[in-house]
Design an enzyme around this catalytic site. Structure first.
Site, mmCIF file in Angstrom:
data_model
loop_
_atom_site.group_PDB
_atom_site.id
_atom_site.type_symbol
_atom_site.label_atom_id
_atom_site.label_comp_id
_atom_site.label_asym_id
_atom_site.label_seq_id
_atom_site.Cartn_x
_atom_site.Cartn_y
_atom_site.Cartn_z
ATOM 1 N N ARG A 1 0.822 -1.208 0.000
ATOM 2 C CA ARG A 1 0.000 0.000 0.000
ATOM 3 C C ARG A 1 0.859 1.263 0.000
ATOM 4 O O ARG A 1 0.401 2.321 -0.388
ATOM 5 C CB ARG A 1 -0.854 0.050 1.280
ATOM 6 N N ARG B 1 9.697 5.710 -3.422
ATOM 7 C CA ARG B 1 10.117 6.435 -4.630
ATOM 8 C C ARG B 1 11.432 7.173 -4.432
ATOM 9 O O ARG B 1 11.758 7.571 -3.312
ATOM 10 C CB ARG B 1 8.998 7.393 -5.069
ATOM 11 N N ARG C 1 -8.310 -6.445 13.984
ATOM 12 C CA ARG C 1 -7.568 -5.572 14.877
ATOM 13 C C ARG C 1 -8.511 -4.448 15.299
ATOM 14 O O ARG C 1 -9.314 -3.941 14.503
ATOM 15 C CB ARG C 1 -6.346 -4.961 14.184
ATOM 16 N N ARG D 1 0.501 5.970 16.441
ATOM 17 C CA ARG D 1 0.625 7.319 15.893
ATOM 18 C C ARG D 1 -0.177 8.318 16.716
ATOM 19 O O ARG D 1 -1.049 7.942 17.496
ATOM 20 C CB ARG D 1 0.197 7.357 14.427
ATOM 21 N N GLU E 1 -3.188 6.554 19.077
ATOM 22 C CA GLU E 1 -3.811 5.302 18.631
ATOM 23 C C GLU E 1 -3.080 4.096 19.206
ATOM 24 O O GLU E 1 -1.879 3.943 18.995
ATOM 25 C CB GLU E 1 -3.761 5.184 17.102
ATOM 26 N N TYR F 1 -9.483 -5.220 3.583
ATOM 27 C CA TYR F 1 -8.835 -3.976 4.008
ATOM 28 C C TYR F 1 -9.079 -2.921 2.915
ATOM 29 O O TYR F 1 -8.202 -2.583 2.144
ATOM 30 C CB TYR F 1 -7.338 -4.266 4.185
ATOM 31 N N ASP G 1 -9.955 0.765 1.280
ATOM 32 C CA ASP G 1 -9.932 2.210 1.475
ATOM 33 C C ASP G 1 -11.309 2.768 1.092
ATOM 34 O O ASP G 1 -12.106 2.068 0.465
ATOM 35 C CB ASP G 1 -8.852 2.844 0.596
HETATM 36 N N1 UDP Z 1 3.643 1.145 7.760
HETATM 37 C C1 UDP Z 1 4.916 1.111 8.288
HETATM 38 N N2 UDP Z 1 5.418 2.229 8.868
HETATM 39 C C2 UDP Z 1 4.722 3.386 8.922
HETATM 40 C C3 UDP Z 1 3.439 3.433 8.351
HETATM 41 C C4 UDP Z 1 2.917 2.281 7.787
HETATM 42 O O1 UDP Z 1 5.562 0.081 8.280
HETATM 43 O O2 UDP Z 1 5.250 4.369 9.462
HETATM 44 C C5 UDP Z 1 3.109 -0.106 7.159
HETATM 45 C C6 UDP Z 1 2.447 -0.975 8.201
HETATM 46 O O3 UDP Z 1 2.710 -2.316 7.857
HETATM 47 C C7 UDP Z 1 0.982 -0.671 8.016
HETATM 48 C C8 UDP Z 1 0.897 -0.465 6.521
HETATM 49 O O4 UDP Z 1 2.124 0.158 6.189
HETATM 50 O O5 UDP Z 1 0.175 -1.729 8.438
HETATM 51 C C9 UDP Z 1 -0.267 0.355 6.051
HETATM 52 O O6 UDP Z 1 -0.245 1.600 6.684
HETATM 53 P P1 UDP Z 1 -1.363 2.704 6.427
HETATM 54 O O7 UDP Z 1 -0.880 3.957 7.031
HETATM 55 O O8 UDP Z 1 -1.714 2.670 4.997
HETATM 56 O O9 UDP Z 1 -2.559 2.109 7.283
HETATM 57 P P2 UDP Z 1 -3.950 2.759 7.695
HETATM 58 O O10 UDP Z 1 -3.844 4.227 7.489
HETATM 59 O O11 UDP Z 1 -4.982 2.074 6.853
HETATM 60 O O12 UDP Z 1 -4.079 2.405 9.122
#
Ligand code: UDP
Length: 365
Positions: free
Chosen positions: A171, A175, A248, A279, A299, A347, A349
Site C-alpha cells: 500500500r 520512490r 484488529r 501514531r 492510537e 482492508y 480504502d
Molecule cells: N507502515 C509502516 N510504517 C509506517 C506506516 C505504515 O511500516 O510508518 C506499514 C504498516 O505495515 C501498516 C501499513 O504500512 O500496516 C499500512 O499503513 P497505512 O498507514 O496505509 O494504514 P492505515 O492508514 O490504513 O491504518
C-alpha cells in the site's frame, strides 16, 4: 414487507447503497447499532475542529468517476497526506522517498540512495518475498525496514512481520524523488466540514434508526424488508458458528490541549516498538485549522474481542480461508447481500468501498 431494503450499518458502504436504491425508487430503512451515522468515517466537532473519532480518514483515489461521485456530497480541500515518522530521537518523512533516505544516510542523489538500498537488498538474497518482512526488506533494505517498518507494523498488527501478508506493505509508495505525498493517487483531500455530512447527505429522506442492534431487531421484526444489505461482521451474522474471524481494534486516547499547535502535522507515526501507541493524530491540520486549542488522538492497536469495535480484518491465510467458508454460508442466504470492510472482510480504502457499493447497487437494482 414494509421496505424493499433493510440496510444494516449506516457507514459509507450502506449509505452509498441506500442513496442509489432510493434514486431507483426503492424504499429503504437503515439501522445502525451506534448512536450516530457514518460508521468509522464519523467526525465530531470539538472546539471547532472536526475530530476523526474512529481514526484518521484521508480520501484518495485515482478513479475520476469515484472522485466526481463523492464530490456530489461535499467539497474537498487540498490536504495532501505527508506523515512524519519518529524513530527514537530521529525524525523522517514518509512515505519512503528521497527526503527519508537523505536524512537516514546523509546523501543527496537518487543514485546514492539506490546504491545503498541495492547493496542492502543484495546481501539478503530474497528471490520471492513470502511475507511482509521479506517484501519490505526486498523493497527498502535493512535500515528502512528496521527503523520505519518493523516496529510500527508489529504494533499495528500484533504479529511478527514474518507472519503477515506482503500486500499490506505494498500500500505504501516507495520512490526516489523528493515527494512526501503518502499516496500515489491523482485525487486527494478532506471534505470541508467533516465526513459525517457526506453520509447525512446520502441518507437524506431515508429513515434511519440508530442505537439498534440487528440481532435484536431481526427477532422482533422478521418481515421488515424483501432484501437485506448487511455491512456488519460476516461472522457475527452467523453467530460465529464456524469460529471467529480475527480483527484488529484500535483504542483512541483523545485529548483537548490548551495550545494551538501540538506537533505541526496531522499524522506523526511512532515507529519504534517501545512507544505503545502507533501514531498521534492532530485533527485540526487536516483542515488547516487556526483554532486556539487543539485536539490530538493517540492510537493504540489491539486484538479485537467481543464488545470492541473491529477496524482491520487480519487477511492472513488462516482468516481468509475461514472467510471463504463464511462466504459459502452467505451464498445460501439468498435475500442477504454482504458488503463493506466487515461484510467482505477486506482492508478497503474509502474509494474502494464506494466502488464496491456502486457495483453491488448496479447488479442489484
Ligand atoms: N507502515 C509502516 N510504517 C509506517 C506506516 C505504515 O511500516 O510508518 C506499514 C504498516 O505495515 C501498516 C501499513 O504500512 O500496516 C499500512 O499503513 P497505512 O498507514 O496505509 O494504514 P492505515 O492508514 O490504513 O491504518
Amino acid at each position: 414487507m414494509k421496505y424493499d431494503y433493510l440496510i444494516v450499518g449506516a457507514g459509507l458502504y450502506g449509505a452509498v447503497f441506500a442513496y442509489e436504491a432510493k434514486k431507483k425508487g426503492k424504499s429503504v430503512l437503515v439501522i445502525d447499532k451506534r448512536n450516530h451515522v457514518a460508521g468509522n468515517i464519523y467526525t465530531k466537532n470539538i472546539e471547532g475542529i472536526n475530530v476523526h473519532q474512529y481514526g484518521a480518514h484521508i480520501f484518495h483515489t485515482s478513479d475520476k468517476k469515484i472522485w466526481d461521485y463523492v464530490n456530489q456530497f461535499a467539497e474537498f480541500n487540498h490536504y495532501i497526506n505527508s506523515p512524519i515518522a519518529i524513530y527514537k530521537s530521529e525524525l523522517y518523512n514518509l512515505p519512503f522517498n528521497m527526503n527519508t533516505f537523505s536524512k537516514m544516510w546523509n546523501i543527496r542523489t537518487p543514485w546514492q540512495a539506490k546504491e545503498i538500498i541495492e547493496k542492502q537488498i543484495s546481501e539478503l538474497a530474497i528471490t520471492e518475498p513470502k511475507n511482509l518482512e521479506e517484501q519490505a526488506l526486498s523493497l527498502a533494505g535493512k535500515d528502512v525496514y528496521e527503523k520505519l517498518i518493523k516496529g510500527y507494523t508489529e504494533k499495528q498488527w500484533g504479529r511478527n512481520c514474518r507472519e503477515l501478508p506482503a500486500f499490506i506493505i505494498k500500500r505504501l509508495p516507495f520512490r526516489y524523488t523528493y515527494d512526501n505525498n503518502y499516496f500515489n493517487d491523482r485525487f486527494q483531500g478532506i471534505p470541508i466540514g467533516g465526513y459525517t455530512g457526506i453520509v447525512e447527505k446520502m441518507l437524506e429522506g431515508i429513515p434511519v434508526l440508530t442505537n439498534i442492534d440487528y440481532g435484536e431487531f431481526r427477532k422482533k421484526n422478521p418481515d421488515t424488508a424483501e432484501r437485506i444489505l448487511f455491512t456488519g461482521m460476516i461472522d457475527s451474522y452467523f453467530d460465529y458458528r464456524l469460529g471467529a474471524l480475527e480483527y484488529r481494534s484500535v483504542r483512541f486516547e483523545t485529548e483537548v490541549l490548551d495550545c494551538d499547535n501540538y506537533q505541526g502535522n496531522a499524522v506523526v507515526n511512532y515507529t519504534e516498538r517501545e512507544i505503545p501507541y502507533t501514531r498521534i493524530i492532530e485533527h485540526k491540520h487536516f483542515e488547516f485549522g487556526h483554532q486556539p486549542k487543539t485536539v490530538i488522538s493517540r492510537e493504540y492497536s489491539s486484538e479485537w474481542k467481543v464488545g470492541m469495535e473491529p477496524y482491520y480484518p487480519v487477511n492472513d491465510e488462516k482468516n481468509n480461508a475461514l472467510f471463504a467458508k463464511y462466504q459459502e454460508l452467505a451464498e445460501n442466504e439468498k435475500h442477504v447481500i454482504f458488503g463493506g470492510r466487515l461484510g467482505n472482510y477486506k482492508y478497503y480504502d474509502m474509494d474502494k468501498v464506494i466502488t464496491a457499493a456502486l457495483e453491488t447497487a448496479e447488479k442489484e437494482l
